[in-house]
Structure formats: structure tokens, C-alpha cells
Design an enzyme around this catalytic site. Structure first.
Site, PDB file in Angstrom:
ATOM      1  N   ASP A 117       0.862  -1.187   0.000  1.00 51.77           N
ATOM      2  CA  ASP A 117       0.000   0.000   0.000  1.00 51.77           C
ATOM      3  C   ASP A 117       0.897   1.235   0.000  1.00 51.77           C
ATOM      4  O   ASP A 117       1.903   1.264   0.718  1.00 51.77           O
ATOM      5  CB  ASP A 117      -0.865   0.036   1.263  1.00 51.77           C
ATOM      6  CG  ASP A 117      -2.014  -0.951   1.216  1.00 51.77           C
ATOM      7  OD1 ASP A 117      -1.994  -1.850   0.364  1.00 51.77           O
ATOM      8  OD2 ASP A 117      -2.933  -0.835   2.059  1.00 51.77           O
ATOM      9  N   HIS A 225       4.055  -7.895  -0.284  1.00 50.61           N
ATOM     10  CA  HIS A 225       3.561  -9.106  -0.937  1.00 50.61           C
ATOM     11  C   HIS A 225       4.221  -9.278  -2.302  1.00 50.61           C
ATOM     12  O   HIS A 225       4.820  -8.345  -2.840  1.00 50.61           O
ATOM     13  CB  HIS A 225       2.047  -9.042  -1.082  1.00 50.61           C
ATOM     14  CG  HIS A 225       1.317  -9.077   0.226  1.00 50.61           C
ATOM     15  ND1 HIS A 225       0.649 -10.192   0.685  1.00 50.61           N
ATOM     16  CD2 HIS A 225       1.162  -8.133   1.189  1.00 50.61           C
ATOM     17  CE1 HIS A 225       0.108  -9.930   1.865  1.00 50.61           C
ATOM     18  NE2 HIS A 225       0.405  -8.683   2.193  1.00 50.61           N
ATOM     19  N   SER A 337       7.899   3.055   4.702  1.00 54.00           N
ATOM     20  CA  SER A 337       9.184   3.090   4.022  1.00 54.00           C
ATOM     21  C   SER A 337       8.946   3.151   2.524  1.00 54.00           C
ATOM     22  O   SER A 337       7.932   3.685   2.083  1.00 54.00           O
ATOM     23  CB  SER A 337      10.029   1.869   4.401  1.00 54.00           C
ATOM     24  OG  SER A 337      11.369   2.070   4.006  1.00 54.00           O
TER      25      SER A 337
END
Length: 388
Positions: A117, A225, A337
Site C-alpha cells: 500500500d 507481498h 518506508s
């Protein structure tokens, strides 16, 4: 503290939004703060922050702390897989899992999805030997420096792709000499896999090399992911600095992503090369890998040398690397990050009609994106790919 951070975030966001509305692109400009950051023990500060976030709260206090954090950084608490009272510390809350179905994965085989995200900072195509990614207008950094000098990053030579399409009568030997990528790997098994793929390239559309940079804010979902089905062949850990990765830092600190501590995964997918770099930042020195739980980042060092080579591990279970499916969990950040993707995808180059790429990004700079949503798509146009 949360109030001050919230006010600062709102101020920075407003300034950036105002500049975008006016069509102003912020340029690179070093300042005194950037020089001052180099004097601070940011790695030690990050370890202290990590210790503080690991302290367990009383059960009655937990919902109040996490709701205050969510208000400050716009976290969506409704997606949390567990009740707030079950997260013993801020660290557990940062890396929380989500309810099933919160991040549906686009399983289109011709779609590369977002691994995290965040906000899209940069996207584009890499061209020429020594290609660079723009950090901010006025300053770029080397892709090979980001991924490591021992990377098997495909080296694209400008002009070769046009020559391959125009010289139909070239002999196989001549075509081999003009191969548009070169690979060097420590593992013979990996090299054999890459060589096998390179033989198919002459009968398929030419491969382009693309990149995408995604920034995760502190309030975002922090797990990483897999963007596609792929084989992870190599992991590199660079022990670097831990500068912040916010908008101000990107326009004031040179080689920000290259200097910061990071973990790079390299491998192969159905369209060729793929690398994913997880870049750490201030208070986010801890980067965890699900596929390698024993990896430890931001460890105490007597002296940090920028020229020090990365610690490298070659994954070779059964000679094919670490196999990941699209959407599989790869790792996690503590707080926010940045993730940098570098990958090959089909592209057709025509000197008569101009560049006509099969691969197209679904997103643009400044877009918000979530895990599983499409970053880019392409069309299958190679008959031989079926036997690949």
C-alpha cells in the site's frame, strides 16, 4: 508527540498538494538540514525507537493508543484482523495483518500487481547502459548502485533492439554477438535458467526494463507481498544509513535510496528479470522477510562503511530458488518506508512508427495504490511463450 507529528504531516501534505495544483514540480536542492542529518546517530535512534515500540501496553490502554495513532496517520482500523486489545505493542500494531478479503489480488496472468500500500512516486522505462531512476527533478541515482554491483540486472544497449527488428538476414552468430542483455551470477544453476530464457527472446517481442517506486506512509499497511509468480534467486542486505524517506528528504539528500539500509530480492518471472528493493528509513531499520526469518537488519556496527559489500545469500532449493505466488507475503516494515520494483516486460520497438510497448502502466505518479491492484498490464503476442 502524535499531535505534533499529525500537524507536521498535514503541513507537508498541504504544501505538496498546492505545488501539484499549480503544476510545479519540486526540484532537488540540498540544504543545511540534509547535512545535519549525516551527523545524527540515526541507526542508534532507530534501534531505541524499535525498543520503545516493542514495550507492551496494559490491555485497557491499547485501544486508546492505537486509535490516537490511527487519527494522526489515517490508518483504517476496520481492516485489522484482530481486536485492538490483542496487539500487545505498537510494533505488533504496525505489522498487523488484515481481514481476509481486504486486499483482493488481480490474478490476471498479464497483470503485475502492487506489492504494498502506498503512493506512487516514480514510474518509467529504463533505457541505455547505466540507466538511472529519477529521485526528484534534478537528481537521479544508478539502478546498479541500488541493486548492487553483483546484480544480474539486464544491461540494455540502445540501438540493439532496433537492429534486431531491422536486420532480418543476420546470421545466428551475429545475433548472439548483439545480444541486448548480459548476465553474471554466482550460481551456475541460475545462469543456466537465464541462458535458456535468452534463446526464446529472439522469437518473442523484445523485453523492456521498467521501474516503479512506491512510498509507504506510517499509517499504511506495512506488509510486503509478491507482485507476480516468480522465483527469488538472490537476497542482498546493504547495511547503510537510515535517513528519512519523506518528500523533504527526497529533494535534499543525495542518493537517498542508495545510501539507506535496504534488502534486495532478485529473481526471474515469466517475462524475465525481476528485483524488489525494500528500503529502510529513520525508525524503520527493521526489515523482516517471511522467506528468511533469521535475517536481522540495523544491527550495531563499530563503523559503517559505504563501500562495504552487501551480505548476500543465494536461494537454491532444488535449483529453482524460492518460489513465490502472486500475493504471497514476502516481508514487513516497521512503520512506513519505500519499495522499488525493477522488472522486464514485453515491448516492441519500431524505428518507423516510434516506440510501441506491449506493457502499459495502469498508474501514474502521485496515485494511491493498494496491495493486489494492477501496476501494469500487457498483451501476450508470442506463440512460442506457450511452450516456455
Amino acid at each position: 508527540m502524535l499531535g505534533a507529528l499529525h500537524a507536521r504531516r498535514m503541513y507537508d501534505d498541504r504544501k505538496v498538494e498546492e505545488a501539484r495544483e499549480k503544476g510545479i514540480e519540486i526540484e532537488f536542492k540540498p540544504d543545511a538540514k540534509a547535512s545535519f542529518l549525516r551527523l545524527l546517530p540515526l541507526r542508534s535512534i532507530s534501534r531505541i525507537w524499535g525498543f520503545m515500540t516493542s514495550v507492551e501496553y496494559p490491555v485497557w490502554m491499547r485501544p486508546y493508543v492505537y486509535k490516537a495513532w490511527a487519527r494522526a496517520f489515517h490508518s483504517n482500523l476496520e481492516e485489522a484482523a484482530l481486536p485492538l486489545g490483542e496487539y500487545a505493542s505498537l510494533r505488533e500494531f504496525f505489522v498487523r495483518t488484515l481481514k481476509q478479503g481486504s486486499r483482493p489480488i488481480d490474478h490476471d496472468p498479464h497483470c503485475l500487481v502492487s506489492p504494498v500500500d502506498g503512493i506512487v512516486l516514480r514510474v518509467g522505462e529504463l533505457k541505455g547502459v547505466g540507466a538511472k531512476i529519477e529521485q526528484v527533478k534534478g537528481f537521479s541515482y544508478s539502478v546498479s548502485s541500488l541493486l548492487g554491483s553483483s546484480s544480474f540486472l539486464p544491461m540494455i544497449e540502445e540501438g540493439d533492439m532496433h537492429e534486431q527488428s531491422g536486420e532480418q538476414e543476420s546470421t545466428p552468430t551475429e545475433k548472439t554477438k548483439k545480444s541486448w542483455w548480459s548476465i553474471s551470477l554466482a550460481s551456475p544453476r541460475v545462469r543456466d535458467t537465464a541462458t535458456t530464457r535468452s534463446h526464446v527472446l529472439f522469437s518473442c517481442p523484445v523485453k523492456g526494463l521498467y521501474y516503479c517506486v512506491i512510498y509507504l506512509k506510517p499509517g499504511d499497511y506495512h506488509r510486503i507481498h509478491s507482485p507476480v509468480d516468480w522465483n527469488v534467486l538472490v537476497r542482498r542486505h546493504f547495511s547503510g544509513r537510515l535517513f528519512p524517506l519523506n518528500e523533504r528528504a527526497t529533494r535534499t539528500v543525495r542518493n537517498l535510496y542508495v545510501e539507506n539500509e535496504r534488502v534486495v530480492l532478485e529473481g526471474m518471472w515469466q517475462e524475465g528479470y525481476l528485483a524488489m528493493a525494500a528500503v529502510g528509513a529513520t525508525n524503520i531499520g527493521s526489515i523482516e522477510l517471511v522467506i528468511e526469518p533469521e535475517l536481522r537488519t540495523n544491527q550495531p556496527r563499530k563503523k559503517l562503511l559505504h563501500s562495504e559489500p552487501p551480505e548476500e545469500r543465494v536461494y537454491e532449493p532444488q535449483g529453482v530458488g524460492m518460489m513465490l505466488k502472486k500475493g504471497d507475503e514476502v516481508g514487513a516494515f516497521n512503520m512506513g518506508s519505500t519499495v522499488v520494483l525493477v522488472f522486464q516486460a514485453p515491448t516492441i520497438k519500431s524505428p518507423k512508427r516510434g516506440d510501441n510497448s506491449n506493457f502499459r502502466f495502469c498508474i501514474k505518479r502521485g496515485d494511491k495504490i493498494r496491495v493486489g491492484e494492477g501496476l501494469g498490464r500487457w498483451q501476450e503476442s508470442c506463440n512460442e511463450r506457450a511452450s516456455f
